[in-house]
Design an enzyme around this catalytic site. Structure first.
Site, PDB file in Angstrom:
ATOM      1  CG  LEU A 202      -2.021  -1.040   1.243  1.00 20.40           C
ATOM      2  CD1 LEU A 202      -2.755  -0.999   2.574  1.00 20.40           C
ATOM      3  CD2 LEU A 202      -2.990  -0.814   0.096  1.00 20.40           C
ATOM      4  CB  THR A 244      -2.332   4.014   2.855  1.00 17.87           C
ATOM      5  OG1 THR A 244      -3.121   2.819   2.890  1.00 17.87           O
ATOM      6  CG2 THR A 244      -0.922   3.669   2.395  1.00 17.87           C
ATOM      7  CG  HIS A 247       0.958   3.343   8.422  1.00 18.23           C
ATOM      8  ND1 HIS A 247       0.747   2.529   9.518  1.00 18.23           N
ATOM      9  CD2 HIS A 247       2.124   2.907   7.868  1.00 18.23           C
ATOM     10  CE1 HIS A 247       1.738   1.653   9.628  1.00 18.23           C
ATOM     11  NE2 HIS A 247       2.592   1.868   8.626  1.00 18.23           N
ATOM     12  CD  GLU A 248       3.668   3.824   4.525  1.00 20.35           C
ATOM     13  OE1 GLU A 248       4.808   4.089   4.958  1.00 20.35           O
ATOM     14  OE2 GLU A 248       3.225   2.662   4.470  1.00 20.35           O
ATOM     15  CG  HIS A 251       6.585   4.785   8.834  1.00 11.33           C
ATOM     16  ND1 HIS A 251       6.856   4.241  10.065  1.00 11.33           N
ATOM     17  CD2 HIS A 251       5.848   3.847   8.158  1.00 11.33           C
ATOM     18  CE1 HIS A 251       6.310   3.027  10.149  1.00 11.33           C
ATOM     19  NE2 HIS A 251       5.683   2.784   9.003  1.00 11.33           N
ATOM     20  CG  HIS A 257       5.386  -0.529  11.636  1.00 11.77           C
ATOM     21  ND1 HIS A 257       6.303  -1.161  10.836  1.00 11.77           N
ATOM     22  CD2 HIS A 257       4.544   0.144  10.806  1.00 11.77           C
ATOM     23  CE1 HIS A 257       6.019  -0.899   9.560  1.00 11.77           C
ATOM     24  NE2 HIS A 257       4.961  -0.106   9.526  1.00 11.77           N
ATOM     25  CD1 TRP A 259       5.493  -5.407  15.371  1.00  8.23           C
ATOM     26  CD2 TRP A 259       3.951  -4.013  14.576  1.00  8.23           C
ATOM     27  NE1 TRP A 259       5.627  -5.379  14.010  1.00  8.23           N
ATOM     28  CE2 TRP A 259       4.680  -4.531  13.490  1.00  8.23           C
ATOM     29  CE3 TRP A 259       2.913  -3.105  14.304  1.00  8.23           C
ATOM     30  CZ2 TRP A 259       4.407  -4.182  12.167  1.00  8.23           C
ATOM     31  CZ3 TRP A 259       2.650  -2.765  12.983  1.00  8.23           C
ATOM     32  CH2 TRP A 259       3.384  -3.294  11.946  1.00  8.23           C
ATOM     33  CG  ASP A 267       5.969   2.509  19.992  1.00  7.70           C
ATOM     34  OD1 ASP A 267       6.470   2.633  21.131  1.00  7.70           O
ATOM     35  OD2 ASP A 267       4.784   2.812  19.734  1.00  7.70           O
ATOM     36  CG  ASP A 306      -7.715   3.019   5.012  1.00 12.96           C
ATOM     37  OD1 ASP A 306      -6.661   2.434   5.313  1.00 12.96           O
ATOM     38  OD2 ASP A 306      -7.806   3.796   4.044  1.00 12.96           O
TER      39      ASP A 306
END
Length: 424
Positions: A202, A244, A247-248, A251, A257, A259, A267, A306
């Site tokens: 994704l 998506t 989320h990105e 980063h 992430h 976990w 994290d 999502d």
């Protein structure tokens, strides 16, 4: 392999088997892939970058050390009031008409980012009571660029047709010579690429500390934008609400992430519960792992669908904002003019004839006071030509100038216009 490189691998979870992302996908028609389970390639890309450039580990270690100093000492946090405004340029790379997503679909993604990072998303109300007090406004806002790196006006969206049918995580999409499109100045813009990603991915992002030429976020074109905000777009079911990109971009703003990319990993955020691994789909809360009271599976940095991710934590917000504190890796964005439209060209003044041998005549707008106009002439190197005279009646005597090209600037107090002319 240096000790620093090994330490960086451990810090970012790359020393664990979790490096291989758990992706499930099927192939549709042609080269299109259909994603059936969220997969992010950010950690895979980071591993490749660290292997190719060991110095990146040192840069990332310095960024992490800076983040920890800021987080441990509130006095070091960003002091400027207001929201961080991040200019965004979107590179739409398409091989087929369907992949050439519209500007309206692009804008729907910007709208989602602004809701999610400011905690303005309607589904934030779904946050379980256990975490409700931790859901945070990251105080970051996104705007499509209004001026490009050269200062010209832009819509902030580039549409470019390519012969490449499908892209991988090798960053070719960010390179014009490889069929992609070059990044704009990464210190002033967030670069987003929308394209046909293969391998069931994704998206993927580059963490702070990577090369400027590849800095930014790549997203599958059909996971770019929100069906709820622009129904006429092209979307992948389940990943059609714009999360998506949330989320990105997390980063890109130095979030890992949730976990920790390891079993019960870290994290680097204190208020996110330790959890065993990624969650998929829409887990029923609480899903207890690693002796916690329930995974924060609704966090944007997990792998849920999502519709089932809708919060950043206070600790994640603080970590992102450390990038904008003095000495932070993304402070250049604070002074970027990319989100500010350039001043429109005016007809404040024109000069004729051009070329000129002796006199340039100024044409000023009606009502302008020619006697008060400020007139200067410069050569192409920027040196003012003091031998030029302005008579206060609209005439500039340039007969004493050597032959060549020059710039004339005319100001009336309200604005200044620059015009190039040739001296015969």
């Amino acid at each position: 392999m240096t000790k620093l490189y090994i330490a960086a691998l451990g810090l970012l979870g790359l020393a664990s088997p979790a490096l291989a992302q758990d992706a499930r996908f099927e192939f549709g028609t042609g080269s299109e892939s259909i994603t059936t389970r969220r997969a992010c390639g950010a950690m895979e890309v980071l591993a490749a970058q660290l292997a190719a450039d060991p110095a990146q580990a040192q840069r990332m270690a310095a960024i992490e050390a800076h983040a920890q100093r800021v987080l441990s000492n509130p006095a070091l946090a960003r002091t400027a009031a207001g929201t961080v405004i991040i200019p965004v340029v979107v590179h739409v790379l398409y091989n087929t008409a369907a992949q050439n997503i519209s500007d309206a679909q692009v804008q729907s993604q910007i709208d989602v980012l602004n809701e999610d990072f400011r905690k303005l998303n309607a589904d934030a109300s779904k946050t379980p009571t256990q975490f409700a007090g931790l859901a945070a406004d990251a105080n970051v806002q996104f705007v499509l660029a209004k001026r490009d790196p050269s200062g010209a006006a832009t819509t902030g969206v580039i549409h470019k047709q390519t012969k490449t049918a499908s892209w991988s995580t090798n960053d070719a999409v960010k390179n014009s010579k490889r069929g992609g499109d070059n990044a704009w100045d990464a210190s002033k813009y967030l670069n987003l690429w929308a394209c046909n990603l293969g391998q069931g991915l994704l998206g993927y992002a580059q963490f702070p500390g990577g090369a400027a030429s590849t800095d930014g976020v790549v997203i599958l074109y059909s996971a770019f934008g929100s069906r709820a905000k622009y129904a006429a777009g092209t979307y992948t079911t389940t990943y059609d609400l714009g999360r998506t990109a949330t989320h990105e971009v997390g980063h890109w703003l130095n979030l890992r992430h949730i976990w920790g990319d390891a079993s019960c990993g870290n994290d680097q955020v204190a208020d996110t519960p330790t959890q065993q691994t990624s969650n998929y789909g829409c887990p029923v809360f609480p899903h207890v792992t690693c002796s916690n009271s329930g995974d924060m599976s609704m966090n944007y940095m997990d792998y849920t669908d999502d519709q089932c991710m809708y919060m950043f934590s206070t600790g994640q917000s603080a970590r992102m904002n450390a990038l904008f504190a003095t000495g932070g890796a993304r402070t250049g964005l604070l002074t970027s003019l990319g989100g500010t439209a350039p001043r429109a060209a005016t007809t404040l003044a024109t000069a004729y004839p051009n070329p000129a041998s002796d006199v340039l005549n100024l044409s000023l707008p009606t009502g302008a006071d020619v006697a008060r106009a400020t007139v200067r002439v410069y050569d192409l190197a920027g040196h003012e030509m003091k031998q030029v005279g302005y008579n206060g009646q609209g005439q500039v005597r340039v007969g004493s100038l050597p032959r060549g090209l020059y710039y004339l600037t005319v100001g009336t107090g309200a604005d200044v216009v620059r015009q190039r002319f040739e001296k015969e």
